[in-house]
Design an enzyme around this catalytic site. Structure first.
Site, PDB file in Angstrom:
ATOM      1  N   GLN A  35      28.459   9.794  65.352  1.00 54.61           N
ATOM      2  CA  GLN A  35      27.657   8.678  64.846  1.00 54.61           C
ATOM      3  C   GLN A  35      28.366   7.616  63.928  1.00 54.61           C
ATOM      4  OE1 GLN A  35      24.329  10.682  62.727  1.00 54.61           O
ATOM      5  NE2 GLN A  35      25.669  11.169  61.123  1.00 54.61           N
ATOM      6  N   SER A  36      29.478   8.114  63.345  1.00 55.96           N
ATOM      7  CA  SER A  36      30.203   7.229  62.516  1.00 55.96           C
ATOM      8  C   SER A  36      31.750   7.222  62.663  1.00 55.96           C
ATOM      9  CB  SER A  36      29.918   7.570  61.053  1.00 55.96           C
ATOM     10  OG  SER A  36      30.787   7.093  60.249  1.00 55.96           O
ATOM     11  N   MET A  39      33.681   8.984  60.462  1.00 54.52           N
ATOM     12  CA  MET A  39      33.622  10.525  60.438  1.00 54.52           C
ATOM     13  C   MET A  39      34.414  11.224  61.589  1.00 54.52           C
ATOM     14  SD  MET A  39      32.215  11.673  57.718  1.00 54.52           S
ATOM     15  CE  MET A  39      31.075  13.035  57.997  1.00 54.52           C
ATOM     16  N   HIS A 432      58.280  40.059  42.502  1.00 53.46           N
ATOM     17  CA  HIS A 432      58.184  39.840  41.081  1.00 53.46           C
ATOM     18  C   HIS A 432      58.751  38.396  40.527  1.00 53.46           C
ATOM     19  CE1 HIS A 432      57.903  40.796  36.760  1.00 53.46           C
ATOM     20  NE2 HIS A 432      59.154  40.280  36.622  1.00 53.46           N
TER      21      HIS A 432
HETATM   22  C1  LIG Z   1      32.500  17.916  48.658  1.00 54.22           C
HETATM   23  C2  LIG Z   1      32.815  18.951  49.573  1.00 54.22           C
HETATM   24  C3  LIG Z   1      33.669  19.937  49.613  1.00 54.22           C
HETATM   25  C4  LIG Z   1      33.902  20.969  50.574  1.00 54.22           C
HETATM   26  N1  LIG Z   1      35.104  21.865  50.306  1.00 54.22           N
HETATM   27  C5  LIG Z   1      35.225  23.046  50.985  1.00 54.22           C
HETATM   28  C6  LIG Z   1      36.185  23.661  51.171  1.00 54.22           C
HETATM   29  O1  LIG Z   1      37.123  23.606  49.962  1.00 54.22           O
HETATM   30  N2  LIG Z   1      36.419  24.637  51.933  1.00 54.22           N
HETATM   31  C7  LIG Z   1      35.780  24.861  52.847  1.00 54.22           C
HETATM   32  O2  LIG Z   1      36.095  25.595  53.905  1.00 54.22           O
HETATM   33  N3  LIG Z   1      34.627  23.917  53.258  1.00 54.22           N
HETATM   34  C8  LIG Z   1      34.392  23.096  52.209  1.00 54.22           C
HETATM   35  N4  LIG Z   1      33.323  22.263  52.361  1.00 54.22           N
HETATM   36  C9  LIG Z   1      32.229  22.415  53.375  1.00 54.22           C
HETATM   37  C10 LIG Z   1      32.955  21.979  54.846  1.00 54.22           C
HETATM   38  O3  LIG Z   1      33.334  20.718  54.676  1.00 54.22           O
HETATM   39  C11 LIG Z   1      31.710  22.279  55.908  1.00 54.22           C
HETATM   40  O4  LIG Z   1      31.317  23.455  55.949  1.00 54.22           O
HETATM   41  C12 LIG Z   1      32.579  21.690  57.193  1.00 54.22           C
HETATM   42  O5  LIG Z   1      33.032  20.702  57.197  1.00 54.22           O
HETATM   43  C13 LIG Z   1      31.428  21.887  58.576  1.00 54.22           C
HETATM   44  O6  LIG Z   1      31.943  21.566  59.729  1.00 54.22           O
HETATM   45  P1  LIG Z   1      31.000  21.323  60.905  1.00 54.22           P
HETATM   46  O7  LIG Z   1      31.785  21.665  62.081  1.00 54.22           O
HETATM   47  O8  LIG Z   1      29.714  22.056  60.748  1.00 54.22           O
HETATM   48  O9  LIG Z   1      30.566  19.957  61.266  1.00 54.22           O
HETATM   49  P2  LIG Z   1      31.032  18.560  60.200  1.00 54.22           P
HETATM   50  O10 LIG Z   1      32.178  18.369  59.983  1.00 54.22           O
HETATM   51  O11 LIG Z   1      30.106  18.478  59.232  1.00 54.22           O
HETATM   52  O12 LIG Z   1      30.878  17.302  61.374  1.00 54.22           O
HETATM   53  C14 LIG Z   1      29.455  17.271  61.991  1.00 54.22           C
HETATM   54  C15 LIG Z   1      29.493  15.674  62.523  1.00 54.22           C
HETATM   55  O13 LIG Z   1      28.491  15.249  63.092  1.00 54.22           O
HETATM   56  C16 LIG Z   1      28.203  14.117  62.980  1.00 54.22           C
HETATM   57  N5  LIG Z   1      26.655  13.880  63.502  1.00 54.22           N
HETATM   58  C17 LIG Z   1      25.693  14.412  62.878  1.00 54.22           C
HETATM   59  N6  LIG Z   1      24.443  13.978  63.276  1.00 54.22           N
HETATM   60  C18 LIG Z   1      24.942  13.515  64.576  1.00 54.22           C
HETATM   61  C19 LIG Z   1      24.182  12.848  65.543  1.00 54.22           C
HETATM   62  N7  LIG Z   1      22.850  13.133  65.805  1.00 54.22           N
HETATM   63  N8  LIG Z   1      24.881  12.385  66.625  1.00 54.22           N
HETATM   64  C20 LIG Z   1      26.247  12.152  66.628  1.00 54.22           C
HETATM   65  N9  LIG Z   1      26.991  12.657  65.660  1.00 54.22           N
HETATM   66  C21 LIG Z   1      26.391  13.385  64.450  1.00 54.22           C
HETATM   67  C22 LIG Z   1      28.499  13.703  61.494  1.00 54.22           C
HETATM   68  O14 LIG Z   1      28.490  12.372  61.460  1.00 54.22           O
HETATM   69  C23 LIG Z   1      29.870  14.594  61.450  1.00 54.22           C
HETATM   70  O15 LIG Z   1      30.905  13.640  61.756  1.00 54.22           O
HETATM   71  C24 LIG Z   1      33.232  21.296  51.448  1.00 54.22           C
HETATM   72  C25 LIG Z   1      31.771  20.286  51.714  1.00 54.22           C
HETATM   73  C26 LIG Z   1      31.986  19.206  50.772  1.00 54.22           C
HETATM   74  C27 LIG Z   1      30.709  18.439  51.111  1.00 54.22           C
END
Ligand SMILES: Cc1cc2nc3c(=O)[nH]c(=O)nc-3n(C[C@H](O)[C@H](O)[C@H](O)COP(=O)(O)OP(=O)(O)OC[C@H]3O[C@@H](n4cnc5c(N)ncnc54)[C@H](O)[C@@H]3O)c2cc1C
Length: 444
Positions: A35-36, A39, A432
């Site tokens: 969607q973005s 992203m 160590h």
């Molecule tokens: C500040 C922060 C720090 C974090 N630190 C850690 C860390 O240190 N270690 C760790 O393991 N995890 C960390 N996490 C968690 C981790 O980022 C997430 O668990 C992980 O990125 C989730 O990945 P995902 O595959 O579920 O999808 P995501 O990477 O969240 O991707 C989902 C994508 O779907 C897109 N999308 C959503 N709806 C639609 C739609 N209807 N149509 C088209 N596109 C859509 C979004 O734009 C996004 O790009 C952190 C999260 C945050 C917010």
């Protein structure tokens, strides 16, 4: 005109992009809908793990905030571009910029970023739409210029002088330390009586003490009563120990958790069911309630970590190309880390959780000040705690709050996964001086 694809990945997240790349390597046709265009590559590289850790490290190095956010932006732009090309350059992959919503079990309507819309159908569909921040219901609390989530906090033009953080969980505390290192005055509000949820209480106390020593104000047992944003500050009214107080800040960061991103997916038009917590309901092979539709990553309600989304990919890949045996039921050992200084990491049960399982565990503790490497590193804060099954001597859980904890915890996870007895860790020969050699003493 409706276009048909063999595979559609909705959301460019960790599990989805890894699967798309793998499908491409098998010469399969894949449509990836995102969607973005900010992203590509998902949350982790753009607004999650990597930018936050980059800001944390540059804060520790003493960089000014504006320089650090510029570097962060440069890093995420490079990663985003690399991720885009990783898929878009594959001859069998199409990346489509738009927001997808289901109109039927295997049909999606995509509102294109460039305007207009496109209907697509997929033989197999993989939902990978991640999670979105939860905003608690508090009078006056709504996102704005001065009330933000972690995403906007990382791209502030200037460091906030006075920062309030709502939520003393993992993300809240990482951001508290990070902004403190850039010179912000930080206050963390949490309605619980300890930080970090179910972390071992003695470890959570040490963390709270170290945060206080660093000048971070932690207001436990505090409820936000109302929030009001004006042009130049945020006014927060909160209740603590029966008293109502008011405080003003330049920025309020809401860090109260993230919920599966399902609200605008149009799932009501399909047979795909949701759980009571709004996640896509999946079985332990990540199959939704509609055949040939899977959900990977945060959207399926599992632990919200990048490496879990990656493991979701392995489960789906195994069904499509392997023997299909891999499932979430094998996933008993999931370590996690909070990138504080020193870092905090844990795996498995806490002492209390083991007791709730009817076990009276053996408990081993070691303060970090007893470890030579901690002395060398000039950071002797923290402790190790491990919980062991008294019958078979296997490790049930561990919490480490000390230098290198985020690396060391993987050693404990391996021992748990391999059903090793704690005596093996105790009697190992370690290099160590390292933090790992603390295991000789921890289990004495
Ligand atoms: C500040 C922060 C720090 C974090 N630190 C850690 C860390 O240190 N270690 C760790 O393991 N995890 C960390 N996490 C968690 C981790 O980022 C997430 O668990 C992980 O990125 C989730 O990945 P995902 O595959 O579920 O999808 P995501 O990477 O969240 O991707 C989902 C994508 O779907 C897109 N999308 C959503 N709806 C639609 C739609 N209807 N149509 C088209 N596109 C859509 C979004 O734009 C996004 O790009 C952190 C999260 C945050 C917010």
């Amino acid at each position: 005109m409706t276009k048909h694809y063999s595979n559609i990945v909705v959301g460019f997240g960790k599990g989805g992009k890894t699967l798309a790349k793998f499908l491409a390597s098998q010469h399969e046709e894949v449509l990836v809908i995102e969607q973005s265009n900010q992203m590509y590559g998902g949350t982790c590289i753009n607004v999650g793990c990597l930018p936050s850790k980059n800001l944390i490290l540059n804060g520790q190095k003493g960089l000014p905030f504006t320089e650090a956010t510029e570097r962060r932006a440069e890093m995420t732009a490079q990663l985003r571009n690399k991720n885009y090309h990783m898929l878009a350059d594959e001859p069998t992959v199409t990346v489509l910029d738009g927001q997808a919503a289901f109109t039927g079990d295997h049909t999606l309507q995509v509102a294109l970023t460039t305007g207009g819309s496109e209907e697509v159908t997929g033989e197999r569909i993989f939902i990978n739409t991640g999670a979105t921040p939860i905003l608690p219901t508090i009078p006056g609390l709504k996102l704005g210029k001065r009330v933000v989530t972690s995403t906007e906090a990382m791209s502030q033009p200037d460091r906030p002088q006075r920062l309030a953080i709502l939520g003393g969980g993992h993300i809240g505390l990482e951001f508290a330390e990070m902004f403190n290192s850039y010179g912000s005055e930080v206050t963390v509000f949490d309605h619980h009586d300890q930080l970090l949820g179910r972390t071992e209480p003695e470890v959570a106390k040490l963390v709270a003490q170290d945060l206080a020593d660093d000048g971070i104000h932690v207001a436990l047992n505090s409820e936000l009563v109302k929030v009001a944003e004006s042009a130049d500050q945020v006014h927060i009214t909160y209740r603590q120990k029966g008293n109502e107080r008011v405080a003003d800040f330049d920025l309020l960061l809401v860090a109260t958790g993230r919920q599966p991103n399902t609200a605008s997916l149009g799932l009501e038009n399909t047979g795909i069911k949701l759980t009571s917590r709004g996640a896509v309901q999946v079985d332990d092979h990540l199959r939704t309630t509609v055949p040939n539709v899977w959900a990977l990553g945060d959207v399926n309600g599992g632990p919200q970590f990048t490496y879990i989304s990656l493991d979701d990919f392995r489960i789906v890949k195994d069904q499509l190309f392997g023997d299909g045996k891999r499932s979430t039921s094998d996933r008993l050992v999931v370590p996690h880390s909070t990138f504080l200084t020193p870092p905090l990491a844990s795996v498995g049960f806490t002492e209390q959780e083991a007791q709730e399982q009817g076990k009276e565990p053996l408990v081993f503790k070691l303060m970090a000040q007893a470890i030579p490497k901690a002395r060398v590193m000039e950071d002797q804060r923290g402790m190790f705690k491990a919980i062991v099954d008294p019958q078979n001597h296997e490790i049930l859980g561990a919490t480490i709050y000390a230098d290198e904890a985020h690396e060391l915890i993987n050693l404990f996870a391996l021992a748990m996964k391999g059903h090793l007895k704690y005596e093996l860790l105790r009697d190992m020969i370690y290099t160590h001086p390292t933090m790992a050699e603390a295991l000789n003493d921890l289990f004495k």
